[in-house]
Design a protein around this motif. Structure first.
Motif, PDB file in Angstrom:
ATOM      1  N   ASP A 162      41.004  29.314  58.322  1.00  0.00           N
ATOM      2  CA  ASP A 162      40.795  28.054  57.620  1.00  0.00           C
ATOM      3  C   ASP A 162      41.873  27.073  58.052  1.00  0.00           C
ATOM      4  N   LEU A 163      41.480  25.817  58.232  1.00  0.00           N
ATOM      5  CA  LEU A 163      42.446  24.775  58.562  1.00  0.00           C
ATOM      6  C   LEU A 163      43.350  24.528  57.362  1.00  0.00           C
ATOM      7  N   LEU A 164      44.649  24.673  57.546  1.00  0.00           N
ATOM      8  CA  LEU A 164      45.620  24.444  56.485  1.00  0.00           C
ATOM      9  C   LEU A 164      46.115  22.999  56.512  1.00  0.00           C
ATOM     10  N   VAL A 165      46.524  22.534  57.705  1.00  0.00           N
ATOM     11  CA  VAL A 165      47.097  21.194  57.813  1.00  0.00           C
ATOM     12  C   VAL A 165      46.950  20.690  59.249  1.00  0.00           C
ATOM     13  N   THR A 166      46.843  19.375  59.381  1.00  0.00           N
ATOM     14  CA  THR A 166      46.882  18.727  60.689  1.00  0.00           C
ATOM     15  C   THR A 166      48.084  17.798  60.715  1.00  0.00           C
ATOM     16  N   VAL A 167      48.906  17.933  61.752  1.00  0.00           N
ATOM     17  CA  VAL A 167      50.059  17.056  61.951  1.00  0.00           C
ATOM     18  C   VAL A 167      49.694  16.123  63.096  1.00  0.00           C
TER      19      VAL A 167
END
Length: 81
Positions: free
Chosen positions: A17-22
């Protein structure tokens, strides 16, 4: 699963699952698209769209994914340019 997105798999083979995008920029400085209303006044200033001065690679983005089966597995990283 998100349509059109390739799955990022954990080293154990499970989906993630995608947690965060920087992202390197908060909005597109060239076209000035997607500027938040609260940033409109400052949008003319140099580098206003990179307020924390974090640059990923060559002005891209880094995505951090976590294993769906076991969140203690190391995160998987994906870089986009």
């Amino acid at each position: 699963m998100i349509p059109g997105r390739a799955d990022v798999l954990c080293s154990c083979g499970a989906r993630t699952d995608l947690l965060v995008t920087v992202a390197s920029k908060e909005w597109d400085g060239g076209s000035r698209s997607w500027i938040p209303l609260e940033d409109l006044a400052a949008s003319q200033e140099m580098d206003a769209n990179i307020p924390i001065q974090v640059i990923v690679g060559r002005w891209g983005s880094m995505n951090v994914f976590l294993c769906q089966a076991d969140p203690t597995h190391p995160p998987q990283l994906s870089f986009q340019g």
